[in-house]
Design an enzyme around this catalytic site. Structure first.
Site, short mmCIF file in Angstrom:
data_model
loop_
_atom_site.label_atom_id
_atom_site.label_comp_id
_atom_site.label_asym_id
_atom_site.label_seq_id
_atom_site.Cartn_x
_atom_site.Cartn_y
_atom_site.Cartn_z
N HIS A 1 7.32 -3.64 -11.47
CA HIS A 1 8.67 -4.20 -11.39
C HIS A 1 8.67 -5.65 -11.88
O HIS A 1 9.55 -6.05 -12.65
CB HIS A 1 9.19 -4.10 -9.96
CG HIS A 1 10.59 -4.57 -9.79
ND1 HIS A 1 11.67 -3.90 -10.31
CD2 HIS A 1 11.08 -5.67 -9.18
CE1 HIS A 1 12.77 -4.55 -10.02
NE2 HIS A 1 12.45 -5.64 -9.33
N ASP B 1 12.07 -10.12 2.24
CA ASP B 1 12.13 -10.51 3.65
C ASP B 1 11.98 -12.01 3.86
O ASP B 1 11.83 -12.48 4.97
CB ASP B 1 11.05 -9.77 4.43
CG ASP B 1 9.65 -10.06 3.94
OD1 ASP B 1 9.49 -10.62 2.84
OD2 ASP B 1 8.69 -9.71 4.65
N ASP C 1 -0.69 -10.33 -7.59
CA ASP C 1 -0.89 -11.63 -6.95
C ASP C 1 -2.36 -12.07 -7.02
O ASP C 1 -2.65 -13.24 -7.26
CB ASP C 1 -0.37 -11.64 -5.52
CG ASP C 1 -0.83 -10.46 -4.69
OD1 ASP C 1 -1.35 -9.47 -5.26
OD2 ASP C 1 -0.66 -10.50 -3.46
#
Length: 151
Positions: free
Chosen positions: A31, A54, A130
């Site tokens: 994504h 979040d 990451d």
């Protein structure tokens, strides 16, 4: 200055022609790659601000980025700008205006300009984006900026 802001999805958003995901985080990694290509290549955005779904942002979140993003244009040793500091809780900081450099890409709420985004998009990994962003051959001795106070 315009900053494009993107919220990463909790659900997967795999296109039919993308490869099957071999790991749990593959959907997120792919994504991100799609967003880099779409916004930086197609829409010619000056950069992207990524927010995890979040993440609760502070009232000065966007003004923080408006103040720090120009640093990337002036200083080629800056890899990204992040608003996250794991240790920046209230009562533990001395200077709410201080900025620091880190060799570790903090993630969460972070900005990537188009120059670096377009450099990374073609080689973006299928998984573990990451961890990949923290590799020496990807960072190339550049650092990320983050605040003393966690935004």
């Amino acid at each position: 200055m315009s900053i494009w802001c993107l919220v990463t999805p909790a659900a997967s958003c795999r296109r039919d022609d993308s490869p099957p995901c071999p790991a749990a985080d593959c959907h997120i990694s792919q994504h991100y790659k799609l967003l880099l290509k779409l916004f930086l290549e197609c829409f010619k955005a000056p950069g992207l601000l990524f927010l995890e779904e979040d993440l609760e942002v502070s009232p000065d979140f966007f003004s923080y980025f408006e103040a720090t993003v120009p640093l990337m244009e002036k200083d080629r040793t800056i890899y990204c700008v992040s608003a996250w500091n794991d240790h920046g809780q209230r009562g533990r900081v001395k200077d709410s205006t201080a900025l620091y450099r880190t060799d570790v890409m903090p993630g969460l709420g972070w900005y990537l300009n188009s120059k670096i985004g377009l450099e990374l998009a073609p080689k973006w990994p299928l998984t573990n984006w990451d961890d990949w962003m923290r590799l020496p051959n990807i960072k190339m001795q550049r650092s990320c900026i983050y605040p003393e106070v966690r935004n």
